[in-house]
Design a protein around this motif. Structure first.
Motif, mmCIF file in Angstrom:
data_model
loop_
_atom_site.group_PDB
_atom_site.id
_atom_site.type_symbol
_atom_site.label_atom_id
_atom_site.label_comp_id
_atom_site.label_asym_id
_atom_site.label_seq_id
_atom_site.Cartn_x
_atom_site.Cartn_y
_atom_site.Cartn_z
ATOM 1 N N PHE A 33 -26.224 32.066 6.636
ATOM 2 C CA PHE A 33 -25.854 31.258 5.331
ATOM 3 C C PHE A 33 -25.990 32.300 4.234
ATOM 4 C CE2 PHE A 33 -26.404 28.465 1.826
ATOM 5 C CZ PHE A 33 -25.460 27.540 1.865
ATOM 6 N N TYR A 34 -24.903 32.998 3.435
ATOM 7 C CA TYR A 34 -25.043 33.892 2.432
ATOM 8 C C TYR A 34 -25.845 34.899 3.043
ATOM 9 C CZ TYR A 34 -23.374 30.607 -1.324
ATOM 10 O OH TYR A 34 -22.499 29.810 -1.712
ATOM 11 N N THR A 35 -26.757 35.464 2.593
ATOM 12 C CA THR A 35 -27.447 36.798 2.913
ATOM 13 C C THR A 35 -28.880 36.111 3.719
ATOM 14 O OG1 THR A 35 -28.440 37.074 0.786
ATOM 15 C CG2 THR A 35 -26.561 38.046 1.218
ATOM 16 N N SER A 36 -28.845 35.157 4.184
ATOM 17 C CA SER A 36 -30.126 34.514 4.756
ATOM 18 C C SER A 36 -30.612 35.481 5.936
ATOM 19 C CB SER A 36 -29.960 33.145 5.370
ATOM 20 O OG SER A 36 -28.989 33.153 6.304
ATOM 21 N N LYS A 37 -29.690 36.068 6.665
ATOM 22 C CA LYS A 37 -30.077 37.059 7.751
ATOM 23 C C LYS A 37 -30.636 38.088 7.284
ATOM 24 C CE LYS A 37 -28.538 34.528 11.633
ATOM 25 N NZ LYS A 37 -29.524 33.901 12.772
ATOM 26 N N THR A 38 -30.152 38.637 6.276
ATOM 27 C CA THR A 38 -30.762 40.081 5.968
ATOM 28 C C THR A 38 -32.065 39.703 4.937
ATOM 29 O OG1 THR A 38 -28.514 40.959 5.254
ATOM 30 C CG2 THR A 38 -30.195 41.947 4.226
ATOM 31 N N ALA A 39 -32.154 38.514 4.277
ATOM 32 C CA ALA A 39 -33.374 38.114 3.488
ATOM 33 C C ALA A 39 -34.430 38.039 4.732
ATOM 34 C CB ALA A 39 -33.179 37.051 2.754
ATOM 35 N N TYR A 49 -34.739 39.172 7.684
ATOM 36 C CA TYR A 49 -34.953 40.267 8.511
ATOM 37 C C TYR A 49 -36.024 41.370 7.673
ATOM 38 C CZ TYR A 49 -34.260 44.592 11.471
ATOM 39 O OH TYR A 49 -34.507 45.759 11.914
ATOM 40 N N THR A 50 -35.411 41.431 6.340
ATOM 41 C CA THR A 50 -36.209 42.211 5.479
ATOM 42 C C THR A 50 -37.619 42.000 5.044
ATOM 43 O OG1 THR A 50 -34.223 42.847 4.387
ATOM 44 C CG2 THR A 50 -35.987 43.561 3.311
ATOM 45 N N LEU A 51 -37.858 40.490 4.905
ATOM 46 C CA LEU A 51 -39.259 39.981 4.520
ATOM 47 C C LEU A 51 -40.021 40.139 5.788
ATOM 48 C CD1 LEU A 51 -38.255 36.915 2.347
ATOM 49 C CD2 LEU A 51 -39.075 39.214 1.588
ATOM 50 N N GLU A 52 -39.721 39.841 6.867
ATOM 51 C CA GLU A 52 -40.425 40.060 8.249
ATOM 52 C C GLU A 52 -40.817 41.424 8.343
ATOM 53 O OE1 GLU A 52 -38.624 36.313 11.050
ATOM 54 O OE2 GLU A 52 -37.921 38.627 11.220
ATOM 55 N N ARG A 53 -39.881 42.363 8.029
ATOM 56 C CA ARG A 53 -40.375 43.884 7.993
ATOM 57 C C ARG A 53 -41.345 44.207 6.999
ATOM 58 N NH1 ARG A 53 -35.613 47.901 8.746
ATOM 59 N NH2 ARG A 53 -37.225 49.279 9.102
ATOM 60 N N GLU A 54 -41.196 43.623 5.726
ATOM 61 C CA GLU A 54 -42.145 43.685 4.770
ATOM 62 C C GLU A 54 -43.540 43.144 4.952
ATOM 63 O OE1 GLU A 54 -41.006 42.409 0.818
ATOM 64 O OE2 GLU A 54 -39.045 43.162 1.022
ATOM 65 N N LYS A 55 -43.582 41.790 5.726
ATOM 66 C CA LYS A 55 -44.722 41.208 6.112
ATOM 67 C C LYS A 55 -45.378 42.247 7.123
ATOM 68 C CE LYS A 55 -46.686 37.108 7.860
ATOM 69 N NZ LYS A 55 -46.391 35.789 8.099
ATOM 70 N N ALA A 56 -44.745 42.752 8.028
ATOM 71 C CA ALA A 56 -45.401 43.722 9.180
ATOM 72 C C ALA A 56 -45.487 45.158 8.507
ATOM 73 C CB ALA A 56 -44.127 43.934 10.390
ATOM 74 N N ARG A 57 -45.220 45.477 7.265
ATOM 75 C CA ARG A 57 -45.606 46.774 6.626
ATOM 76 C C ARG A 57 -44.623 47.849 7.214
ATOM 77 N NH1 ARG A 57 -52.047 46.826 5.855
ATOM 78 N NH2 ARG A 57 -52.184 44.600 4.883
ATOM 79 N N GLU A 58 -43.701 47.400 7.749
ATOM 80 C CA GLU A 58 -42.477 48.463 8.126
ATOM 81 C C GLU A 58 -41.717 48.865 6.873
ATOM 82 O OE1 GLU A 58 -40.167 46.804 11.247
ATOM 83 O OE2 GLU A 58 -42.032 46.367 12.489
ATOM 84 N N LYS A 79 -36.423 42.055 -3.058
ATOM 85 C CA LYS A 79 -36.648 41.493 -4.244
ATOM 86 C C LYS A 79 -35.656 42.678 -5.110
ATOM 87 C CE LYS A 79 -38.675 39.463 -8.477
ATOM 88 N NZ LYS A 79 -39.968 39.219 -9.030
ATOM 89 N N SER A 80 -36.129 43.879 -4.921
ATOM 90 C CA SER A 80 -35.916 44.944 -5.770
ATOM 91 C C SER A 80 -34.231 45.255 -5.439
ATOM 92 C CB SER A 80 -36.656 46.258 -5.398
ATOM 93 O OG SER A 80 -37.870 46.169 -5.904
ATOM 94 N N TYR A 81 -33.967 45.071 -4.070
ATOM 95 C CA TYR A 81 -32.605 45.196 -3.562
ATOM 96 C C TYR A 81 -31.701 44.197 -4.512
ATOM 97 C CZ TYR A 81 -28.461 45.062 -0.513
ATOM 98 O OH TYR A 81 -27.450 45.081 -0.128
ATOM 99 N N LEU A 82 -32.093 42.808 -4.453
ATOM 100 C CA LEU A 82 -31.341 41.728 -5.108
ATOM 101 C C LEU A 82 -31.134 42.125 -6.541
ATOM 102 C CD1 LEU A 82 -32.593 38.464 -3.465
ATOM 103 C CD2 LEU A 82 -30.594 39.795 -2.693
ATOM 104 N N SER A 83 -31.981 42.592 -7.127
ATOM 105 C CA SER A 83 -31.963 42.949 -8.577
ATOM 106 C C SER A 83 -30.870 43.732 -8.727
ATOM 107 C CB SER A 83 -33.414 43.609 -9.040
ATOM 108 O OG SER A 83 -33.442 45.105 -8.569
ATOM 109 N N LEU A 84 -30.250 44.521 -7.885
ATOM 110 C CA LEU A 84 -29.188 45.322 -8.136
ATOM 111 C C LEU A 84 -28.171 44.263 -8.771
ATOM 112 C CD1 LEU A 84 -29.132 47.592 -4.933
ATOM 113 C CD2 LEU A 84 -29.645 48.174 -7.271
ATOM 114 N N GLU A 85 -27.925 43.172 -8.284
ATOM 115 C CA GLU A 85 -26.883 42.093 -8.676
ATOM 116 C C GLU A 85 -27.139 41.882 -10.062
ATOM 117 O OE1 GLU A 85 -24.239 41.154 -6.815
ATOM 118 O OE2 GLU A 85 -25.132 42.474 -5.262
ATOM 119 N N TRP A 86 -27.965 42.036 -10.553
ATOM 120 C CA TRP A 86 -28.269 41.818 -12.127
ATOM 121 C C TRP A 86 -27.813 42.657 -12.889
ATOM 122 C CZ3 TRP A 86 -33.923 40.460 -10.741
ATOM 123 C CH2 TRP A 86 -34.057 39.433 -9.909
ATOM 124 N N ILE A 87 -27.726 44.016 -12.627
ATOM 125 C CA ILE A 87 -27.341 45.291 -13.387
ATOM 126 C C ILE A 87 -25.766 44.982 -13.563
ATOM 127 C CG2 ILE A 87 -27.255 47.612 -13.510
ATOM 128 C CD1 ILE A 87 -29.302 47.793 -11.534
#
Length: 275
Positions: A140-146, A148-157, A164-172
């Motif tokens: 659903f939209y970018t749910s898979k990417t979100a 996957y990325t947050l799980e890797r962040e939690k695992a410190r990978e 969040k920084s990646y999504l902020s690109l859309e605001w530029i």
């Protein structure tokens, strides 16, 4: 070669930016219940016919077409207005109510995840992206990417806060500034495949293909992998190898792990390069 599309990127359906009417996504959705909508970088809708003769980078969004109650839609619409004004607590309250009214509708869950992400509440953001994935296992939209990325962040990978920084690109809005940030993101987080997907859109020919391959080497989530493969097919087709491009797209379409977005976009591109 009739098809002139040189870049396709996923548009983010966010609380603060998505302007389209909420539509449903649920476990019973089939390929026949999917709609695809294209927009340019200014948010203008583009028909499939117009897209065939266009060049550049275009956004797309995939919607389901099964209905949900008017109350759920109203609660969700109000929540998005609260989110746009920065009133996140009221947005969360309305989204939770919308979820209770329509528990199989992914949109409120998805927007709950994003709203928590905006507040740096990564635990709840991950929780609601997981719930979104449960309700909409084909994406659903970018749910898979979100997720996957947050799980890797939690695992410190990956570095905490990267998604969040990646999504902020859309605001530029300034494209030059945005391109610089994409370049910086690739340098700082070379194992983050979505960054390579965006970076590849800034390049052409072999350089673009090399960037796509770099992204594919990073064990990307299925959502990102599908888009990288579709863009790879476009580059290969532009180089004159229509057969190879068609094979790549066909594999995306029939991959049981592909998201609805991947499948619908691959079908659309395959149809264009086959004309």
């Amino acid at each position: 070669m009739k098809n002139k599309i040189v870049g396709i990127l996923i548009a983010l359906g966010l609380v603060s930016s998505c302007k389209n009417e909420a539509k449903t996504e649920n476990n019973s959705e089939s390929d026949n219940n999917v709609e695809i909508e294209f927009t340019d970088n200014n948010g203008n809708k583009i028909s499939k016919e117009e897209l065939k003769n266009s060049t550049g980078i275009f956004n797309y969004e995939i919607y389901g077409i099964e209905g949900v109650s008017d109350l759920a839609k109203s609660l969700h619409s109000q929540a998005r207005q609260y989110g746009q004004s920065g009133n996140y607590q009221k947005a969360i309250k309305n989204l939770e109510q919308a979820n209770k009214e329509a528990p199989n509708w992914a949109y409120p869950l998805y927007d709950l995840a994003y709203t928590y992400l905006l507040q740096d509440d990564y635990e709840n953001a991950l929780k609601y992206y997981q719930l979104t994935d449960k309700v909409a296992p084909k994406g659903f939209y970018t749910s898979k990417t979100a997720l996957y990325t947050l799980e890797r962040e939690k695992a410190r990978e990956l570095q905490k806060g990267l998604y969040k920084s990646y999504l902020s690109l859309e605001w530029i809005d300034n494209q030059t500034e945005k391109n610089e940030m994409i370049n910086l993101l690739v340098q700082k987080s070379p194992s983050f495949a979505p960054a390579w997907k965006d970076y590849s859109s800034l390049l052409e020919g072999k350089q673009r293909l090399n960037a796509i391959e770099k992204g594919l080497e990073q064990n990307p989530d299925m959502e990102t992998k599908g888009m990288l493969l579709i863009n790879k097919a476009l580059v290969i087709n532009e180089d004159g190898n229509n057969k190879k491009a068609s094979e790549i797209l066909t594999n995306v379409i029939f991959d049981k792990n592909s998201t609805f977005g991947n499948i619908e976009m691959a079908k659309f591109v395959l149809n264009n390069i086959s004309e």
